[in-house]
Design a protein around this motif. Structure first.
Motif, PDB file in Angstrom:
ATOM      1  N   SER A 186       0.838  -1.202   0.000  1.00 36.55           N
ATOM      2  CA  SER A 186       0.000   0.000   0.000  1.00 36.55           C
ATOM      3  C   SER A 186       0.870   1.247   0.000  1.00 36.55           C
ATOM      4  N   LEU A 187       0.381   2.298  -0.658  1.00 38.45           N
ATOM      5  CA  LEU A 187       1.085   3.581  -0.701  1.00 38.45           C
ATOM      6  C   LEU A 187       0.436   4.616   0.218  1.00 38.45           C
ATOM      7  N   ASP A 188      -0.511   4.181   1.030  1.00 36.34           N
ATOM      8  CA  ASP A 188      -1.177   5.107   1.958  1.00 36.34           C
ATOM      9  C   ASP A 188      -0.195   5.449   3.069  1.00 36.34           C
ATOM     10  N   SER A 189       0.447   6.591   2.949  1.00 32.79           N
ATOM     11  CA  SER A 189       1.577   6.944   3.811  1.00 32.79           C
ATOM     12  C   SER A 189       1.215   7.098   5.278  1.00 32.79           C
ATOM     13  N   ALA A 190      -0.046   7.326   5.593  1.00 27.28           N
ATOM     14  CA  ALA A 190      -0.446   7.504   6.991  1.00 27.28           C
ATOM     15  C   ALA A 190      -0.476   6.185   7.750  1.00 27.28           C
ATOM     16  N   LEU A 191      -0.533   5.087   7.032  1.00 26.82           N
ATOM     17  CA  LEU A 191      -0.685   3.784   7.666  1.00 26.82           C
ATOM     18  C   LEU A 191       0.654   3.068   7.820  1.00 26.82           C
ATOM     19  N   GLU A 192       0.848   2.478   8.986  1.00 29.44           N
ATOM     20  CA  GLU A 192       2.009   1.644   9.275  1.00 29.44           C
ATOM     21  C   GLU A 192       3.300   2.331   8.822  1.00 29.44           C
ATOM     22  N   TRP A 193       4.089   1.636   7.981  1.00 31.87           N
ATOM     23  CA  TRP A 193       5.368   2.192   7.508  1.00 31.87           C
ATOM     24  C   TRP A 193       5.316   2.513   6.017  1.00 31.87           C
ATOM     25  N   ASN A 194       4.111   2.631   5.463  1.00 29.80           N
ATOM     26  CA  ASN A 194       3.968   2.832   4.021  1.00 29.80           C
ATOM     27  C   ASN A 194       4.616   4.124   3.531  1.00 29.80           C
ATOM     28  N   GLY A 195       4.685   5.119   4.398  1.00 29.26           N
ATOM     29  CA  GLY A 195       5.246   6.406   3.995  1.00 29.26           C
ATOM     30  C   GLY A 195       6.679   6.312   3.512  1.00 29.26           C
ATOM     31  N   TRP A 196       7.419   5.317   4.011  1.00 28.54           N
ATOM     32  CA  TRP A 196       8.800   5.147   3.552  1.00 28.54           C
ATOM     33  C   TRP A 196       8.832   4.960   2.038  1.00 28.54           C
ATOM     34  N   PHE A 197       7.863   4.228   1.515  1.00 27.39           N
ATOM     35  CA  PHE A 197       7.837   3.949   0.079  1.00 27.39           C
ATOM     36  C   PHE A 197       7.313   5.152  -0.701  1.00 27.39           C
ATOM     37  N   THR A 198       6.349   5.858  -0.137  1.00 28.53           N
ATOM     38  CA  THR A 198       5.821   7.046  -0.802  1.00 28.53           C
ATOM     39  C   THR A 198       6.919   8.089  -0.988  1.00 28.53           C
ATOM     40  N   VAL A 199       7.799   8.206   0.013  1.00 25.14           N
ATOM     41  CA  VAL A 199       8.922   9.143  -0.085  1.00 25.14           C
ATOM     42  C   VAL A 199      10.028   8.568  -0.972  1.00 25.14           C
ATOM     43  N   ARG A 200      10.349   7.279  -0.804  1.00 27.30           N
ATOM     44  CA  ARG A 200      11.388   6.647  -1.632  1.00 27.30           C
ATOM     45  C   ARG A 200      11.104   6.811  -3.119  1.00 27.30           C
TER      46      ARG A 200
END
Length: 504
Positions: free
Chosen positions: A43-57
């Protein structure tokens, strides 16, 4: 609260015999690059869990503050920050920033994001109940409790600013402010990116970027050789060896604060002395030097030796096989039947070593099994798809790797590891004195006091042997020589930027 890291940048020019022509770079040719990676997201939903790492990466989203190479916190989507008192900060947003759909990122959209993230992610609980005041491009934040690390906290990728008003699915098509936007996304497999024509800080130089999950290093190395990949983000020592005599690829390596850690299940291993014996059996220096060919730096604690928060080297968890055997014997564990394994009351010790395929964890887990055998402890390796074995306590010894200073401050990791309900408190650590120290750390604005508190916390943690630290992973990217400005960052989550380009 600054941590200076001497960034080691090793650029080795590696050549492959070219059996296919280099991609043309004139204006009529689509400028596409292909990146392979071991770690991906569902998932790319940055608010959830650690997904934000990928949205920024992936260059999709950005945060209000950013961690620099030297671990200093700098404004990113804000232009200025002012500390009013222990609970109050005033932030001034940059003007004329737009989301990738052309919508303006204003103060209200930022506050909406902060409210949303506080509700969705337990790591943002410190913003629950916070009060916000908007005055043009200025936002005043008043937290319920003092929060000395607020600016560092807001550099965490979970605080990626998204257009929450968009009808697009945040899990597959988040609308951020980064240089690239999502063209297509297949959960846990591949993402295709295209330029954000509304980007505020320069012009993206590539037409398309494909990032593909690729767990097997051998597959990645072959893909690089066959020109099916332009970069791979988790290269291993074997890959470096295979490419060392070539000149078509660059190897970029820097030290990171991503530490290999070993959780000890305090329910199945309730005796602190037994846990200590296990910790003493691990020859970390040999693992770093011989097993991993210098791509790991051995450690006894969670923070790198050049950090002001690192404890002086001690023998608390350092390797000592003889002492490990002595501890077992003092506990009544003796090999009475000559099978090479110790037993107590007629029962052998048999432990489960759980791990998931990430970086060099499999190699380290195998070495741990061998080390335990040397002191007479039988163990079995269990490979898992993810880390749920930690949450479910399906392990005796459980591997995990984590960046301990992703926001430039140790409080981030220590709260996640040791606070009640902390996101990586897999051992269920619950110590009243520790909770008092954590609160003092979170409330203190004095650098010397914070340093002292952190070291007190470390001493209590290490002496509990609920977790032992093995070493820090070096980040290693292999990139095609024509690919410029794709290099690892100490935080491990800044990768695709507006500066990424192909050169002839």
């Amino acid at each position: 609260m600054k941590r200076l890291i001497k960034a080691l940048f090793v650029s080795m020019t590696l050549a492959l015999s070219a059996c296919t022509p280099t991609q043309k770079t004139d204006e009529t040719v689509k400028r596409t690059i292909r990146i392979g990676t071991e770690q991906f997201t569902a998932s790319l939903d940055s608010a959830l869990e650690w997904n934000g790492w990928f949205t920024v990466r992936y260059g999709i989203g950005e945060t209000l503050f950013k961690v620099e190479d030297n671990m200093e916190i700098k404004p990113w989507l804000v232009s200025n920050a002012e500390n009013i008192d222990t609970k109050t900060w005033k932030l001034t947003l940059r003007e004329n920033i737009k989301f990738s759909d052309g919508t303006t990122m204003d103060a209200k959209s930022v506050v909406d994001n902060l409210h949303h993230i506080a509700q969705e992610n337990a790591r943002a609980d410190f913003l629950k109940g916070a009060e916000y005041e908007i005055d043009g491009h200025t936002i005043t934040i008043k937290t319920v409790e003092p929060r000395a690390t607020l600016l560092s906290d807001l550099s965490d990728p979970m605080f990626t600013m998204l257009n929450l008003a968009s009808k697009e699915d945040k899990a597959t098509m988040p609308i951020g402010t980064g240089p690239y936007k999502v063209k297509s996304f297949t959960a846990d497999q591949e993402i295709v990116l295209e330029p954000n024509t509304n980007y505020w800080n320069g012009t993206p130089k590539l037409d398309e970027i494909k990032v593909t999950k690729m767990l097997e290093k051998e597959t990645a190395i072959l893909a690089l050789k066959n020109h099916e990949l332009d970069a791979y983000t988790e290269m291993n020592p074997e890959g470096i060896k295979q490419l060392k005599d070539t000149n078509e690829f660059d190897i970029h390596m820097i030290p990171s604060s991503r530490v290999y850690s070993l959780y000890m299940n305090t329910e199945t291993l309730s005796d602190t002395s037994l846990r200590k014996a296990i910790a003493k059996a691990i020859d970390k220096e040999s693992i770093a030097k011989y097993l991993l060919d210098g791509t790991m730096t051995a450690t006894d604690g969670p923070f790198t030796s050049d950090s002001e928060y690192a404890l002086p080297s001690s023998n608390v968890t350092s390797y000592n096989e003889a002492e490990a055997k002595q501890i077992l014997e003092s506990l009544g564990y003796v090999d009475t039947d000559g099978d090479g394994y110790v037993e107590k009351d007629g029962q052998n010790i048999s432990l489960t070593i759980a791990y998931y395929k990430r970086l060099s964890q499999e190699a380290i887990a195998t070495e741990l099994q061998s080390a335990l055998k040397k002191i007479g402890i039988h163990s079995e390796l269990q490979l898992h798809e993810g880390t749920k074995y930690l949450t479910n306590k399906e392990y005796d010894l459980g591997f995990y790797s984590m960046v301990t200073m992703p926001t430039g401050d140790p409080a981030y990791y220590l709260n996640a590891l040791l606070s009640e309900g902390g996101s990586v408190n897999y051992s269920g650590y619950d110590n009243h004195a520790m909770q008092v120290l954590l609160k003092q750390l979170n409330n203190s604005y004095d650098t010397k006091e914070r340093n002292k508190i952190v070291k007190q916390i470390e001493e209590i943690l290490l002496s509990s042997y609920s977790i032992t630290y093995i070493g820090f992973n070096n980040l290693i990217f292999a990139t095609r020589k024509e690919l410029k400005n794709f290099t690892p960052h100490v935080t491990d989550y800044y990768q695709i930027t507006v500066d990424l380009e192909l050169q002839s």
